[in-house]
Design an enzyme around this catalytic site. Structure first.
Site, PDB file in Angstrom:
ATOM      1  N   LYS A 287       0.954  -1.234   0.058  1.00 13.68           N
ATOM      2  CA  LYS A 287       0.071  -0.111   0.059  1.00 13.68           C
ATOM      3  C   LYS A 287       0.864   1.089  -0.042  1.00 13.68           C
ATOM      4  CE  LYS A 287      -3.763  -2.408   2.082  1.00 13.68           C
ATOM      5  NZ  LYS A 287      -4.751  -2.705   3.370  1.00 13.68           N
TER       6      LYS A 287
ATOM      7  N   GLN B 253      -5.000  -2.316   9.404  1.00 15.41           N
ATOM      8  CA  GLN B 253      -4.932  -3.575   8.809  1.00 15.41           C
ATOM      9  C   GLN B 253      -5.575  -4.563   9.365  1.00 15.41           C
ATOM     10  OE1 GLN B 253      -3.841  -3.823   5.458  1.00 15.41           O
ATOM     11  NE2 GLN B 253      -4.249  -6.031   5.680  1.00 15.41           N
TER      12      GLN B 253
ATOM     13  N   ASP C  36     -11.258   2.326   3.974  1.00 18.39           N
ATOM     14  CA  ASP C  36     -11.492   0.962   3.760  1.00 18.39           C
ATOM     15  C   ASP C  36     -13.067   0.733   3.507  1.00 18.39           C
ATOM     16  OD1 ASP C  36      -9.537  -0.952   3.235  1.00 18.39           O
ATOM     17  OD2 ASP C  36      -9.246  -1.032   5.584  1.00 18.39           O
TER      18      ASP C  36
HETATM   19  N1  LIG Z   1      -8.038  -2.997   6.468  1.00 17.02           N
HETATM   20  C1  LIG Z   1      -8.184  -4.089   5.919  1.00 17.02           C
HETATM   21  N2  LIG Z   1      -7.612  -5.307   6.128  1.00 17.02           N
HETATM   22  C2  LIG Z   1      -7.599  -6.499   5.074  1.00 17.02           C
HETATM   23  C3  LIG Z   1      -8.190  -6.008   3.763  1.00 17.02           C
HETATM   24  C4  LIG Z   1      -8.645  -4.689   3.617  1.00 17.02           C
HETATM   25  O1  LIG Z   1      -9.335  -4.539   2.401  1.00 17.02           O
HETATM   26  N3  LIG Z   1      -8.604  -3.928   4.455  1.00 17.02           N
HETATM   27  N4  LIG Z   1      -8.135  -7.239   2.839  1.00 17.02           N
HETATM   28  C5  LIG Z   1      -7.228  -8.144   3.079  1.00 17.02           C
HETATM   29  C6  LIG Z   1      -5.730  -8.133   2.577  1.00 17.02           C
HETATM   30  N5  LIG Z   1      -5.460  -7.045   1.584  1.00 17.02           N
HETATM   31  C7  LIG Z   1      -5.723  -5.624   2.059  1.00 17.02           C
HETATM   32  O2  LIG Z   1      -4.937  -5.117   3.110  1.00 17.02           O
HETATM   33  C8  LIG Z   1      -4.693  -7.292   0.602  1.00 17.02           C
HETATM   34  C9  LIG Z   1      -4.702  -8.674   0.189  1.00 17.02           C
HETATM   35  C10 LIG Z   1      -3.713  -8.997  -1.004  1.00 17.02           C
HETATM   36  C11 LIG Z   1      -2.839  -7.904  -1.573  1.00 17.02           C
HETATM   37  C12 LIG Z   1      -2.084  -8.152  -2.678  1.00 17.02           C
HETATM   38  O3  LIG Z   1      -1.612  -7.022  -3.214  1.00 17.02           O
HETATM   39  N6  LIG Z   1      -1.627  -9.489  -3.052  1.00 17.02           N
HETATM   40  C13 LIG Z   1      -0.764  -9.796  -4.086  1.00 17.02           C
HETATM   41  C14 LIG Z   1       0.029 -10.845  -3.518  1.00 17.02           C
HETATM   42  C15 LIG Z   1       0.995 -10.464  -2.368  1.00 17.02           C
HETATM   43  C16 LIG Z   1       1.684 -11.861  -1.619  1.00 17.02           C
HETATM   44  O4  LIG Z   1       2.490 -12.228  -2.328  1.00 17.02           O
HETATM   45  O5  LIG Z   1       1.376 -12.216  -0.637  1.00 17.02           O
HETATM   46  C17 LIG Z   1      -1.369 -10.338  -5.183  1.00 17.02           C
HETATM   47  O6  LIG Z   1      -2.497 -10.751  -4.986  1.00 17.02           O
HETATM   48  O7  LIG Z   1      -0.981 -10.009  -6.136  1.00 17.02           O
HETATM   49  C18 LIG Z   1      -3.117  -6.474  -1.142  1.00 17.02           C
HETATM   50  C19 LIG Z   1      -3.993  -6.487   0.104  1.00 17.02           C
HETATM   51  C20 LIG Z   1      -7.199  -8.559   4.624  1.00 17.02           C
HETATM   52  N7  LIG Z   1      -7.275  -7.305   5.561  1.00 17.02           N
END
Ligand SMILES: Nc1nc2c(c(=O)[nH]1)N[C@@H](CN(C=O)c1ccc(C(=O)N[C@@H](CCC(=O)O)C(=O)O)cc1)CN2
Length: 287
Positions: free
Chosen positions: A53, A97, A120
């Site tokens: 982020k 988070q 969010d």
């Molecule tokens: N406050 C919040 N917490 C969480 C949220 C949210 O929307 N708000 N969602 C999920 C996690 N999430 C955001 O925070 C999130 C998940 C995945 C990714 C991401 O970029 N993933 C990459 C891979 C990264 C890796 O290798 O692990 C991808 O998919 O290409 C970003 C944000 C739970 N918590």
């Protein structure tokens, strides 16, 4: 035949380049958007997402404000950080988070946030506004999924959608977005208590798999040509992501989101959209 790829990485890059121009316009008016993040504990996945982020913020010109607390932080200590960000004028939007460590009252933390700074869309007032069809910041993953489907021209209007999962970040808000008049889908919400998941999946034009159960959605349960969004994140013994969708689904579906590279980058891009929109609203109200 192999499914077409719903490329979240490329779509997010396009969104970010448009946002960079809007941020430059805000900066020219003397408004500097700033994203705050509150990270509690040392979960490697959460650390990675928060780092991503802030990398995105740097790319589009948004300032970063990072608050980190140990896994042993008390409810009061986390609430103090939330109150501080509510008051900090440099922080125009922020997120806590999730998940928070066991024993922390997550809902109480979300309620304490200033809804005008909730990047969010998870503050109860903002979720309520979504229910009431009022403008509000939208929860980032559901918002990202709708944007991704629209970007690739997947028909949502009239589609039968099955959402698997009922968590607060995805499962609960997803049907609220998809059933708005602008999306006009018919949604069935499934979860661990659903008796015959396969029967529901087989009828779906669009599947959003957000249960966190590795390979829950199998090729034989997918209607040929359906769009399948893989939101689940489990890890194998090497730390590699294992999604909710079996790899064989790519041979049956018409569209599939890769994981990683699909919904994750879209979640981050939509967070920046919420931050920029909040800063634009604040700029308009002080002009
Ligand atoms: N406050 C919040 N917490 C969480 C949220 C949210 O929307 N708000 N969602 C999920 C996690 N999430 C955001 O925070 C999130 C998940 C995945 C990714 C991401 O970029 N993933 C990459 C891979 C990264 C890796 O290798 O692990 C991808 O998919 O290409 C970003 C944000 C739970 N918590």
């Amino acid at each position: 035949m192999s499914a077409q790829i719903l490329d979240g990485k490329a779509t997010a890059a396009a969104i970010k380049s448009e946002l960079a121009q809007r941020v430059a316009a805000l900066r020219a008016q003397g408004v500097l958007p700033g994203l705050g993040t509150v990270l509690v504990g040392e979960d490697p996945g959460s650390q990675k997402y928060v780092a991503g982020k802030h990398r995105d913020c740097a790319q589009v010109g948004i300032a970063s404000i990072q608050r980190e607390l140990p896994a042993t932080a008390t409810q009061e200590e986390i609430e103090a950080v939330v109150r501080e960000l509510n008051e900090d004028p440099a922080c125009t939007g922020y997120i806590v988070q999730l998940p928070l460590p066991k024993g922390i009252d997550e809902n109480r933390i979300l309620e304490l946030m200033d809804p005008a700074k909730d990047a969010d869309g998870l503050h109860p007032a903002n979720l309520g506004r979504l229910v009431l069809n009022e403008p509000a910041p939208l929860p980032c993953t559901p918002f990202g999924i709708v944007t991704l489907l629209r970007h690739f021209g997947v028909e949502i209007n009239g589609a039968e959608v099955v959402v698997v999962g009922r968590g607060v970040t995805i499962g609960r808000p997803m049907p609220l977005l998809l059933t708005r008049r602008s999306e006009n889908a018919t949604v069935t919400q499934c979860h661990t208590g659903t008796r015959d998941l396969a029967a529901h999946l087989r009828r779906a034009d669009i599947i959003v798999a957000a249960a966190g159960v590795p390979h829950l959605v199998k090729p034989e349960d997918v209607k040929p040509g359906a769009a399948v969004l893989d939101v689940g994140v489990s890890r194998d013994e090497h730390g590699k992501i294992v999604g909710d969708v079996h790899p064989g689904v790519a041979e049956v579906a018409g569209w599939i989101s890769p994981n990683p590279g699909g919904v994750g980058p879209m979640t981050r891009a939509q967070l920046l959209v919420n931050v920029v929109e909040a800063a634009e609203r604040q700029a308009a109200s002080t002009a």
